[in-house]
Design a protein around this motif. Structure first.
Motif, PDB file in Angstrom:
ATOM      1  N   PHE A 278     -13.548  17.254   3.232  1.00  0.00           N
ATOM      2  CA  PHE A 278     -13.072  16.570   2.024  1.00  0.00           C
ATOM      3  C   PHE A 278     -11.552  16.467   1.979  1.00  0.00           C
ATOM      4  O   PHE A 278     -11.014  15.354   1.952  1.00  0.00           O
ATOM      5  N   PRO A 279     -10.827  17.611   2.018  1.00  0.00           N
ATOM      6  CA  PRO A 279      -9.365  17.470   1.912  1.00  0.00           C
ATOM      7  C   PRO A 279      -8.736  16.717   3.078  1.00  0.00           C
ATOM      8  O   PRO A 279      -7.822  15.908   2.885  1.00  0.00           O
ATOM      9  N   ALA A 280      -9.265  16.954   4.296  1.00  0.00           N
ATOM     10  CA  ALA A 280      -8.651  16.306   5.466  1.00  0.00           C
ATOM     11  C   ALA A 280      -8.791  14.788   5.374  1.00  0.00           C
ATOM     12  O   ALA A 280      -7.834  14.047   5.618  1.00  0.00           O
ATOM     13  N   ASN A 281      -9.978  14.323   4.994  1.00  0.00           N
ATOM     14  CA  ASN A 281     -10.190  12.871   4.964  1.00  0.00           C
ATOM     15  C   ASN A 281      -9.634  12.222   3.706  1.00  0.00           C
ATOM     16  O   ASN A 281      -9.264  11.046   3.727  1.00  0.00           O
ATOM     17  N   ALA A 282      -9.547  13.000   2.629  1.00  0.00           N
ATOM     18  CA  ALA A 282      -8.870  12.485   1.434  1.00  0.00           C
ATOM     19  C   ALA A 282      -7.401  12.252   1.797  1.00  0.00           C
ATOM     20  O   ALA A 282      -6.824  11.192   1.514  1.00  0.00           O
ATOM     21  N   ALA A 283      -6.784  13.247   2.484  1.00  0.00           N
ATOM     22  CA  ALA A 283      -5.378  13.111   2.902  1.00  0.00           C
ATOM     23  C   ALA A 283      -5.229  11.939   3.866  1.00  0.00           C
ATOM     24  O   ALA A 283      -4.250  11.183   3.813  1.00  0.00           O
ATOM     25  N   CYS A 284      -6.213  11.777   4.737  1.00  0.00           N
ATOM     26  CA  CYS A 284      -6.181  10.701   5.733  1.00  0.00           C
ATOM     27  C   CYS A 284      -6.152   9.315   5.069  1.00  0.00           C
ATOM     28  O   CYS A 284      -5.270   8.498   5.348  1.00  0.00           O
ATOM     29  N   PHE A 285      -7.101   9.056   4.179  1.00  0.00           N
ATOM     30  CA  PHE A 285      -7.159   7.724   3.552  1.00  0.00           C
ATOM     31  C   PHE A 285      -5.983   7.490   2.600  1.00  0.00           C
ATOM     32  O   PHE A 285      -5.490   6.371   2.482  1.00  0.00           O
ATOM     33  N   LEU A 286      -5.550   8.579   1.964  1.00  0.00           N
ATOM     34  CA  LEU A 286      -4.390   8.422   1.076  1.00  0.00           C
ATOM     35  C   LEU A 286      -3.155   8.045   1.911  1.00  0.00           C
ATOM     36  O   LEU A 286      -2.403   7.132   1.563  1.00  0.00           O
ATOM     37  N   GLY A 287      -2.982   8.759   3.035  1.00  0.00           N
ATOM     38  CA  GLY A 287      -1.869   8.455   3.947  1.00  0.00           C
ATOM     39  C   GLY A 287      -1.963   7.011   4.415  1.00  0.00           C
ATOM     40  O   GLY A 287      -0.956   6.296   4.495  1.00  0.00           O
ATOM     41  N   PHE A 288      -3.177   6.570   4.717  1.00  0.00           N
ATOM     42  CA  PHE A 288      -3.379   5.201   5.185  1.00  0.00           C
ATOM     43  C   PHE A 288      -2.980   4.180   4.117  1.00  0.00           C
ATOM     44  O   PHE A 288      -2.240   3.235   4.397  1.00  0.00           O
ATOM     45  N   GLU A 289      -3.474   4.388   2.907  1.00  0.00           N
ATOM     46  CA  GLU A 289      -3.206   3.415   1.834  1.00  0.00           C
ATOM     47  C   GLU A 289      -1.707   3.330   1.535  1.00  0.00           C
ATOM     48  O   GLU A 289      -1.163   2.245   1.361  1.00  0.00           O
ATOM     49  N   VAL A 290      -1.050   4.507   1.496  1.00  0.00           N
ATOM     50  CA  VAL A 290       0.394   4.525   1.193  1.00  0.00           C
ATOM     51  C   VAL A 290       1.163   3.815   2.310  1.00  0.00           C
ATOM     52  O   VAL A 290       2.029   2.976   2.056  1.00  0.00           O
ATOM     53  N   ALA A 291       0.808   4.146   3.570  1.00  0.00           N
ATOM     54  CA  ALA A 291       1.510   3.531   4.711  1.00  0.00           C
ATOM     55  C   ALA A 291       1.276   2.018   4.727  1.00  0.00           C
ATOM     56  O   ALA A 291       2.211   1.245   4.986  1.00  0.00           O
ATOM     57  N   LEU A 292       0.042   1.599   4.438  1.00  0.00           N
ATOM     58  CA  LEU A 292      -0.248   0.160   4.467  1.00  0.00           C
ATOM     59  C   LEU A 292       0.515  -0.578   3.366  1.00  0.00           C
ATOM     60  O   LEU A 292       1.044  -1.666   3.598  1.00  0.00           O
ATOM     61  N   LYS A 293       0.594   0.058   2.205  1.00  0.00           N
ATOM     62  CA  LYS A 293       1.356  -0.571   1.100  1.00  0.00           C
ATOM     63  C   LYS A 293       2.806  -0.742   1.535  1.00  0.00           C
ATOM     64  O   LYS A 293       3.419  -1.785   1.322  1.00  0.00           O
ATOM     65  N   GLY A 294       3.360   0.322   2.180  1.00  0.00           N
ATOM     66  CA  GLY A 294       4.745   0.274   2.662  1.00  0.00           C
ATOM     67  C   GLY A 294       4.926  -0.863   3.669  1.00  0.00           C
ATOM     68  O   GLY A 294       5.900  -1.614   3.605  1.00  0.00           O
ATOM     69  N   LEU A 295       3.973  -0.988   4.589  1.00  0.00           N
ATOM     70  CA  LEU A 295       4.075  -2.039   5.613  1.00  0.00           C
ATOM     71  C   LEU A 295       3.955  -3.431   4.989  1.00  0.00           C
ATOM     72  O   LEU A 295       4.665  -4.358   5.383  1.00  0.00           O
ATOM     73  N   ASN A 296       3.060  -3.572   4.015  1.00  0.00           N
ATOM     74  CA  ASN A 296       2.906  -4.873   3.352  1.00  0.00           C
ATOM     75  C   ASN A 296       4.166  -5.243   2.579  1.00  0.00           C
ATOM     76  O   ASN A 296       4.524  -6.397   2.453  1.00  0.00           O
ATOM     77  N   TRP A 297       4.861  -4.219   2.086  1.00  0.00           N
ATOM     78  CA  TRP A 297       6.101  -4.449   1.340  1.00  0.00           C
ATOM     79  C   TRP A 297       7.224  -4.833   2.312  1.00  0.00           C
ATOM     80  O   TRP A 297       7.990  -5.751   2.079  1.00  0.00           O
ATOM     81  N   LEU A 298       7.254  -4.114   3.463  1.00  0.00           N
ATOM     82  CA  LEU A 298       8.300  -4.378   4.460  1.00  0.00           C
ATOM     83  C   LEU A 298       8.099  -5.713   5.175  1.00  0.00           C
ATOM     84  O   LEU A 298       9.053  -6.418   5.470  1.00  0.00           O
ATOM     85  N   ALA A 299       6.847  -6.012   5.487  1.00  0.00           N
ATOM     86  CA  ALA A 299       6.561  -7.241   6.248  1.00  0.00           C
ATOM     87  C   ALA A 299       5.394  -7.984   5.607  1.00  0.00           C
ATOM     88  O   ALA A 299       4.288  -7.989   6.139  1.00  0.00           O
ATOM     89  N   PRO A 300       5.650  -8.645   4.463  1.00  0.00           N
ATOM     90  CA  PRO A 300       4.544  -9.241   3.708  1.00  0.00           C
ATOM     91  C   PRO A 300       3.797 -10.358   4.439  1.00  0.00           C
ATOM     92  O   PRO A 300       2.596 -10.488   4.310  1.00  0.00           O
ATOM     93  N   GLY A 301       4.495 -11.116   5.261  1.00  0.00           N
ATOM     94  CA  GLY A 301       3.824 -12.271   5.862  1.00  0.00           C
ATOM     95  C   GLY A 301       3.197 -11.970   7.207  1.00  0.00           C
ATOM     96  O   GLY A 301       2.702 -12.857   7.893  1.00  0.00           O
ATOM     97  N   TRP A 302       3.220 -10.754   7.606  1.00  0.00           N
ATOM     98  CA  TRP A 302       2.820 -10.370   8.950  1.00  0.00           C
ATOM     99  C   TRP A 302       1.326 -10.264   9.134  1.00  0.00           C
ATOM    100  O   TRP A 302       0.644  -9.625   8.361  1.00  0.00           O
TER     101      TRP A 302
END
Ligand SMILES: CC(=O)O[C@H](CC(=O)[O-])C[N+](C)(C)C
Length: 302
Positions: A278-302
């Motif tokens: 539970f904690p490992a995969n909760a941390a995993c998906f949370l890390g993913f969502e945050v990183a993806l949001k950051g990437l979409n913000w940095l490179a929106p049209g990519w």
């Protein structure tokens, strides 16, 4: 992630980068319980007159910490550190690629069958690095239990396996890794997306889910992943750490395990696995969502 924002195409490359971040989060949150799991799964079998080394999860935790300190729980982390981040990067990449290939219109959400198949594709891709990574990790994790320190670390282990018996030895356990990871990867992503949709209030977007809801979806995905991954994982850990020639094949590992310890043995290490999942995969998906949001913000049209 999960579902793409309406009109936005999936980017497997962004999935790859954000998946790497997810893997690092998964490892730091989950490795201590992974060590306990492998030690419980592979501890020497004893006769009724002998004492078992570890009576359970807590006993294994207590003995490991008192004998080896907290760092004992992080033993064997070198190989996964180099392996888990790329593994999750490839898993999320394969998942994203599958979804991209199966999606004709970015405005139409994927069906659950498409999500499951895309997840399985990720599992096929990851086996290339997971099989040798698991072989090395399991050998290092159990070597201090056996009292024999044969390998100095992951690189030494990989070199020695290769020098002693070639690439086949490094890739020992590949079929069991596929059996473990392909269906479980499908279920993993399917559960995550299903729970996310379930938790999205009527009329709201799945992309604006709160952090606790992402944690719940990720943790649940981790639990269900392991419910089906654990039996092949027990077989894999035993097969990969067994002396050469001990088993004639996969069925032999299964038969011997059931003959010696009964069917319950297929769920050995269950508590440690579930406590970690539970904690490992909760941390995993949370890390993913945050990183993806950051990437979409940095490179929106990519
Ligand atoms: C079996 C396994 O390694 O599961 C991964 C999550 C975890 O708890 O380590 C996820 N994945 C299905 C992507 C391999």
């Amino acid at each position: 992630m999960g579902e793409t924002e309406p009109g936005r195409r999936i980017s497997p490359v962004k999935n790859f980068v954000a998946g790497g971040v997810a893997g690092a989060c998964l490892l730091f949150a989950g490795h201590p319980l992974d060590t306990i799991k492998v030690r419980l799964q592979t501890q020497p079998k004893v006769s009724p007159t002998q004492y078992v080394l570890y009576t359970g999860t807590y006993d294994c935790f207590r003995k490991t910490v008192s004998k080896e300190g907290i760092l004992g729980l992080y033993r064997g982390m070198g190989a996964p550190l180099a392996g888990v981040a790329p593994m999750m990067a490839i898993s999320f990449f394969g998942f994203g690629l599958g979804k991209q290939l199966l999606q004709s219109d970015p405005n139409i959400p994927h069906t659950y069958a498409q999500i499951f198949m895309s997840g399985m594709l990720g599992g096929v891709f990851t086996t290339v690095i997971v099989a040798p990574g698991e072989r090395i990790k399991c050998l290092l994790q159990v070597q201090s239990t056996s009292g024999q320190l044969k390998y100095a670390g992951p690189v030494d282990c990989a070199i020695r396996l290769y020098k002693e018996q070639g690439i086949r030895s490094v890739y020992k356990g590949t079929v069991l890794t596929l059996i473990r990871d392909v269906p479980s990867n499908g279920l993993y992503f399917l559960t995550y997306e299903y729970v996310k949709r379930l938790l999205t209030p009527e009329g709201e977007s799945v992309h604006h889910l709160s952090t606790p809801k992402i944690i719940l979806a990720g943790g649940t995905a981790g639990i269900l992943n392991w419910v089906i991954a654990l039996p092949p994982d027990v077989l894999k850990s035993n097969f990969q750490t067994a002396a050469d020639g001990r088993y004639r094949g996969l069925m032999d590992v299964l038969k011997e395990l059931i003959r010696e310890e009964g069917a319950r043995a297929l769920y050995k290490g269950f508590t440690a696995v579930m406590l970690r999942a539970f904690p490992a995969n909760a941390a995993c998906f949370l890390g993913f969502e945050v990183a993806l949001k950051g990437l979409n913000w940095l490179a929106p049209g990519w």
